[in-house]
Write an enzyme that holds these catalytic residues in place. Sequence first.
Site, PDB file in Angstrom:
ATOM      1  N   HIS A  26       0.876   5.136   1.350  1.00 11.67           N
ATOM      2  CA  HIS A  26       0.169   5.992   2.310  1.00 11.67           C
ATOM      3  C   HIS A  26       0.827   7.367   2.290  1.00 11.67           C
ATOM      4  CE1 HIS A  26      -2.159   6.998   5.890  1.00 11.67           C
ATOM      5  NE2 HIS A  26      -1.063   7.489   6.412  1.00 11.67           N
ATOM      6  N   ASP A  47      -2.202   0.680   8.141  1.00 11.32           N
ATOM      7  CA  ASP A  47      -1.018   1.516   7.834  1.00 11.32           C
ATOM      8  C   ASP A  47       0.153   1.168   8.754  1.00 11.32           C
ATOM      9  OD1 ASP A  47      -3.287   4.307   7.450  1.00 11.32           O
ATOM     10  OD2 ASP A  47      -2.607   2.848   5.957  1.00 11.32           O
ATOM     11  N   ASN A  49       0.849  -1.189   0.000  1.00 12.45           N
ATOM     12  CA  ASN A  49       0.000   0.000   0.000  1.00 12.45           C
ATOM     13  C   ASN A  49       0.884   1.238   0.000  1.00 12.45           C
ATOM     14  OD1 ASN A  49      -2.435   1.600   0.297  1.00 12.45           O
ATOM     15  ND2 ASN A  49      -1.842   1.922   2.434  1.00 12.45           N
ATOM     16  N   SER A  82       4.823   6.837   2.140  1.00 16.00           N
ATOM     17  CA  SER A  82       5.442   5.557   2.495  1.00 16.00           C
ATOM     18  C   SER A  82       4.784   4.423   1.717  1.00 16.00           C
ATOM     19  CB  SER A  82       5.245   5.271   3.997  1.00 16.00           C
ATOM     20  OG  SER A  82       5.701   6.365   4.791  1.00 16.00           O
TER      21      SER A  82
HETATM   22  C1  GRF Z   1      -2.840   9.466  -3.043  1.00 15.00           C
HETATM   23  O1  GRF Z   1      -2.503  10.593  -2.262  1.00 15.00           O
HETATM   24  C2  GRF Z   1      -2.404   8.226  -2.303  1.00 15.00           C
HETATM   25  O2  GRF Z   1      -1.322   8.473  -1.431  1.00 15.00           O
HETATM   26  C3  GRF Z   1      -3.595   7.863  -1.495  1.00 15.00           C
HETATM   27  O3  GRF Z   1      -4.687   8.123  -2.381  1.00 15.00           O
HETATM   28  C4  GRF Z   1      -4.375   9.333  -3.120  1.00 15.00           C
HETATM   29  C5  GRF Z   1      -4.934   9.278  -4.520  1.00 15.00           C
HETATM   30  O4  GRF Z   1      -4.230   8.289  -5.208  1.00 15.00           O
HETATM   31  N1  GRF Z   1      -3.547   6.490  -1.064  1.00 15.00           N
HETATM   32  P1  GRF Z   1      -4.549   7.947  -6.770  1.00 15.00           P
HETATM   33  O5  GRF Z   1      -4.358   9.215  -7.574  1.00 15.00           O
HETATM   34  O6  GRF Z   1      -5.982   7.464  -6.852  1.00 15.00           O
HETATM   35  O7  GRF Z   1      -3.541   6.908  -7.095  1.00 15.00           O
END
Ligand code: GRF
Length: 198
Positions: free
Chosen positions: A110, A146, A108, A137
């Site tokens: 985060h 997380d 994942n 991370s």
């Molecule tokens: C990102 O900030 C990621 O860190 C979090 O979800 C947000 C959107 O991600 N988990 P994405 O553009 O859908 O990949």
Amino acid sequence: MTKRVAILISGGGSNMVALVDSMRGDHPARAVLVVSNDPDAGGLAKAQKLGIPTASVDHKPFGKDRAAFEAALQDTLEAAAPDIICLAGFMRILTPDFTAKWDGRMLNIHPSLLPKYKGLHTHARALEAGDTEHGCSVHEVTAALDGGPILGQARLSVSPDDTPDTLAARLLPLEHGLYPAVLRRFAGGDRARVDLQG
Ligand code: GRF
């Protein structure tokens, strides 16, 4: 043997696109499926344009029955037989039963420098705390939200006029560099940390 990667999304899927784009040439993995818990997620169309099979398992009809949603999700995943699962902007909390099924095989990303700011609203919390450094991370997914082993981090300096939105926007490109770098190592059996500085 090329590793098969399934990517779980809930929204725009920018991290999914970065991961899919990275899995080319001599990369030890290939994307085999993109799954969303939201059938309207913009990332599904992006995955289809990239030629990746997609599926959606809408969590809403299952209500509070997380186990039933996860059983449907598991069936969809098993049909693609992934070796690795990447959560990429996936916004559902997974139960320990589900994470146990993929223990050691699920990653994942985060948007904080874990173990700081687990959960939501990470940018606002970093700003409220007056942090001068922030970041993202990539970690293995375990039963602890997380909380799994960290495989990589990317850092950036917080500027005094940053807002949660500007911080998120400056961090996203770092996420797009970090996640593919970690996945490439992880798919090759290398768990050495990746550390990037933005
Ligand atoms: C990102 O900030 C990621 O860190 C979090 O979800 C947000 C959107 O991600 N988990 P994405 O553009 O859908 O990949």
